[in-house]
Design an enzyme around this catalytic site. Structure first.
Site, PDB file in Angstrom:
ATOM      1  CB  CYS A 112      -0.931   0.010   1.206  1.00  0.00           C
ATOM      2  SG  CYS A 112      -1.950  -1.447   1.311  1.00  0.00           S
ATOM      3  CG  HIS A 252      -3.292   3.327   2.536  1.00  0.00           C
ATOM      4  ND1 HIS A 252      -3.697   2.956   1.274  1.00  0.00           N
ATOM      5  CD2 HIS A 252      -3.344   2.190   3.291  1.00  0.00           C
ATOM      6  CE1 HIS A 252      -3.963   1.669   1.261  1.00  0.00           C
ATOM      7  NE2 HIS A 252      -3.768   1.182   2.465  1.00  0.00           N
ATOM      8  CG  ASN A 282      -6.820  -1.099   1.348  1.00  0.00           C
ATOM      9  OD1 ASN A 282      -6.096  -0.647   0.458  1.00  0.00           O
ATOM     10  ND2 ASN A 282      -6.336  -1.573   2.481  1.00  0.00           N
TER      11      ASN A 282
HETATM   12  O1  UT7 Z   1      -3.971  -1.361   3.505  1.00  0.00           O
HETATM   13  C1  UT7 Z   1      -3.140  -2.239   4.171  1.00  0.00           C
HETATM   14  C2  UT7 Z   1      -3.260  -2.125   5.607  1.00  0.00           C
HETATM   15  N1  UT7 Z   1      -4.477  -2.735   6.070  1.00  0.00           N
HETATM   16  C3  UT7 Z   1      -5.107  -2.186   7.055  1.00  0.00           C
HETATM   17  O2  UT7 Z   1      -4.686  -1.153   7.506  1.00  0.00           O
HETATM   18  C4  UT7 Z   1      -6.275  -2.919   7.657  1.00  0.00           C
HETATM   19  C5  UT7 Z   1      -6.317  -2.661   9.124  1.00  0.00           C
HETATM   20  N2  UT7 Z   1      -7.387  -3.360   9.817  1.00  0.00           N
HETATM   21  C6  UT7 Z   1      -8.691  -3.025   9.693  1.00  0.00           C
HETATM   22  O3  UT7 Z   1      -9.059  -2.178   8.937  1.00  0.00           O
HETATM   23  C7  UT7 Z   1      -9.665  -3.714  10.614  1.00  0.00           C
HETATM   24  O4  UT7 Z   1      -8.952  -4.495  11.543  1.00  0.00           O
HETATM   25  C8  UT7 Z   1     -10.693  -4.615   9.874  1.00  0.00           C
HETATM   26  C9  UT7 Z   1     -11.715  -3.747   9.159  1.00  0.00           C
HETATM   27  C10 UT7 Z   1      -9.999  -5.522   8.903  1.00  0.00           C
HETATM   28  C11 UT7 Z   1     -11.465  -5.450  10.887  1.00  0.00           C
HETATM   29  O5  UT7 Z   1     -12.075  -4.609  11.847  1.00  0.00           O
HETATM   30  P1  UT7 Z   1     -11.898  -4.923  13.410  1.00  0.00           P
HETATM   31  O6  UT7 Z   1     -12.703  -3.921  14.120  1.00  0.00           O
HETATM   32  O7  UT7 Z   1     -10.436  -4.984  13.707  1.00  0.00           O
HETATM   33  O8  UT7 Z   1     -12.594  -6.327  13.549  1.00  0.00           O
HETATM   34  P2  UT7 Z   1     -11.987  -7.699  14.103  1.00  0.00           P
HETATM   35  O9  UT7 Z   1     -11.113  -8.322  13.090  1.00  0.00           O
HETATM   36  O10 UT7 Z   1     -11.450  -7.483  15.485  1.00  0.00           O
HETATM   37  O11 UT7 Z   1     -13.319  -8.531  14.227  1.00  0.00           O
HETATM   38  C12 UT7 Z   1     -14.379  -8.142  15.107  1.00  0.00           C
HETATM   39  C13 UT7 Z   1     -15.557  -9.065  14.865  1.00  0.00           C
HETATM   40  C14 UT7 Z   1     -15.177 -10.547  14.866  1.00  0.00           C
HETATM   41  O12 UT7 Z   1     -16.245 -11.274  15.437  1.00  0.00           O
HETATM   42  P3  UT7 Z   1     -16.189 -11.778  16.957  1.00  0.00           P
HETATM   43  O13 UT7 Z   1     -14.973 -12.651  17.037  1.00  0.00           O
HETATM   44  O14 UT7 Z   1     -16.057 -10.531  17.780  1.00  0.00           O
HETATM   45  O15 UT7 Z   1     -17.469 -12.500  17.120  1.00  0.00           O
HETATM   46  C15 UT7 Z   1     -15.093 -10.877  13.395  1.00  0.00           C
HETATM   47  O16 UT7 Z   1     -15.322 -12.252  13.136  1.00  0.00           O
HETATM   48  O17 UT7 Z   1     -16.130  -8.800  13.575  1.00  0.00           O
HETATM   49  C16 UT7 Z   1     -16.207 -10.029  12.835  1.00  0.00           C
HETATM   50  N3  UT7 Z   1     -16.052  -9.731  11.424  1.00  0.00           N
HETATM   51  C17 UT7 Z   1     -17.071  -9.464  10.599  1.00  0.00           C
HETATM   52  N4  UT7 Z   1     -18.398  -9.420  10.802  1.00  0.00           N
HETATM   53  C18 UT7 Z   1     -19.179  -9.108   9.750  1.00  0.00           C
HETATM   54  C19 UT7 Z   1     -14.891  -9.643  10.722  1.00  0.00           C
HETATM   55  N5  UT7 Z   1     -15.159  -9.329   9.440  1.00  0.00           N
HETATM   56  C20 UT7 Z   1     -16.499  -9.217   9.342  1.00  0.00           C
HETATM   57  C21 UT7 Z   1     -17.367  -8.903   8.276  1.00  0.00           C
HETATM   58  N6  UT7 Z   1     -18.697  -8.856   8.525  1.00  0.00           N
HETATM   59  N7  UT7 Z   1     -16.920  -8.644   7.034  1.00  0.00           N
END
Ligand code: UT7
Length: 328
Positions: A112, A252, A282
């Site tokens: 990125c 970004h 993204n």
């Molecule tokens: O460009 C390169 C660099 N990349 C980034 O900078 C990405 C950085 N990370 C992020 O943007 C975020 O971490 C994400 C958007 C990828 C995820 O958000 P988060 O708030 O960190 O969620 P998480 O991974 O901690 O997941 C929270 C919950 C989980 O469920 P439980 O375990 O709490 O029951 C996931 O299974 O959200 C669930 N979850 C979803 N639910 C519905 C994860 N993805 C989804 C989804 N739809 N698509």
């Protein structure tokens, strides 16, 4: 000597994939995607369309704006992590599509951060006098690398390309300071494991879906905010400026919450921050040049304005730069 951005262009495929459509594909919902990421839709390439096609589309617009003919280009750089082929470079294919017969060609892979890494390199090359007119694209076709059963990744990414033309100038224009970095031993937090030399694409690996992007989102999130803030402050200090001197921050576009957290820590109002993640998701190395082109077209950057660029991505890489907007 400086390297001014004299032309800019962007391209996103016609096919739009909405959050509502994703609800039919994987266990997710529009509310989660919008509240956790800010994304409403993303663009996906058509069958047979690849990174060089999108780059060439964006490049033609940028060349027109700059009034530069393809044969005047000395160098084409494509920042991408999703090349058309492993060999030759995507830039070589863009050269053919544009008829840029006098240009050298190379790709830059810093995920990125690729556009900002390449902008730093090209600026130094122009300052050194080795090249005069350069086409720099940031372009990604990420959709073929998405596992449409993995909701952690498939809702996040999209395909797009942005392009800028860089030319030498004596005026105070272009990139004035930059800082590039990477965090050791973090490759597995965001990677495409199989399909290259270390883990060739065997049947077993394909059965395990190892040819797709895998990301530990919450870990990446923490590193992202800290690195973007620290490197932003560093590049501003390098030119004796603070965020009070910045007219627009172009970050970004990985997650609206990351962008808001960075803005808050930099003490910048969101009115001063360019956001288009809702439209594209993204798009990795394409987010910055697409955002720069949109911001310029929308009149959000005027000649002489100080623009703060900051990025973060796979590697894990990070980068920031201070850009003075305006042509030669
Ligand atoms: O460009 C390169 C660099 N990349 C980034 O900078 C990405 C950085 N990370 C992020 O943007 C975020 O971490 C994400 C958007 C990828 C995820 O958000 P988060 O708030 O960190 O969620 P998480 O991974 O901690 O997941 C929270 C919950 C989980 O469920 P439980 O375990 O709490 O029951 C996931 O299974 O959200 C669930 N979850 C979803 N639910 C519905 C994860 N993805 C989804 C989804 N739809 N698509």
């Amino acid at each position: 000597m400086n390297a001014a951005i004299t032309g800019w262009g962007r391209y996103a495929p016609d096919r739009v994939l909405t959050n509502q459509e994703l609800e039919q594909i994987v266990d997710t919902n529009d509310e989660w995607i919008q509240s956790r990421t800010g994304i409403q839709r993303r663009h996906i390439v058509a069958e047979g369309q690849a990174t060089s096609d999108m780059s060439a589309r964006a490049a033609r617009i940028a060349l027109d704006k700059a009034g530069v003919k393809p044969e005047e280009l000395d160098l084409i750089v494509v920042a991408t992590t999703s090349p058309d082929l492993l060999l030759p470079s995507t830039a070589a294919l863009v050269q053919t599509k544009l008829g840029a017969i006098n240009a050298g060609v190379m790709d830059m892979n810093a995920a990125c951060c690729g556009f900002l890494y390449a902008l730093s390199a090209v600026t130094a090359m122009i300052r050194g006098g080795g090249v005069g007119k350069v086409l720099l694209c940031g372009a990604e076709t990420i959709s073929p690398f998405l596992n449409w059963q993995d909701r952690n990744t498939c809702v996040i990414f999209g395909d797009a390309a942005g392009a800028v033309i860089l030319e030498a100038t004596e005026q105070e224009r272009g990139l004035q300071s930059y800082k590039l970095g990477a965090i050791p031993d973090t490759a597995e937090l965001l990677w495409i494991k199989a399909g290259a030399t270390l883990y060739p694409a065997t049947h077993e690996r394909l059965d395990q879906s190892e040819q797709y992007i895998q990301m530990n989102g919450s870990e990446v999130f923490k590193y992202a905010v800290r690195s973007m803030v620290d490197s932003s402050l560093h590049v501003l200090a390098q030119v004796g400026k603070t965020t009070a001197d910045v007219q627009l921050v172009v970050p970004h576009q990985a997650n609206l919450r990351i962008i808001e957290a960075v803005a808050k820590r930099l003490n910048v109002s969101m009115d001063q921050v360019f956001v288009n993640i809702q439209e594209y998701g993204n798009t990795s190395a394409a987010t910055l040049p697409v955002a720069i082109a949109e911001a310029a077209d929308a009149g959000r950057m005027q000649p002489g304005d100080t623009i703060l660029l900051t990025a973060f991505g796979g590697g894990l890489t990070w980068a920031s730069g201070v850009l003075v907007w305006g042509g030669k």
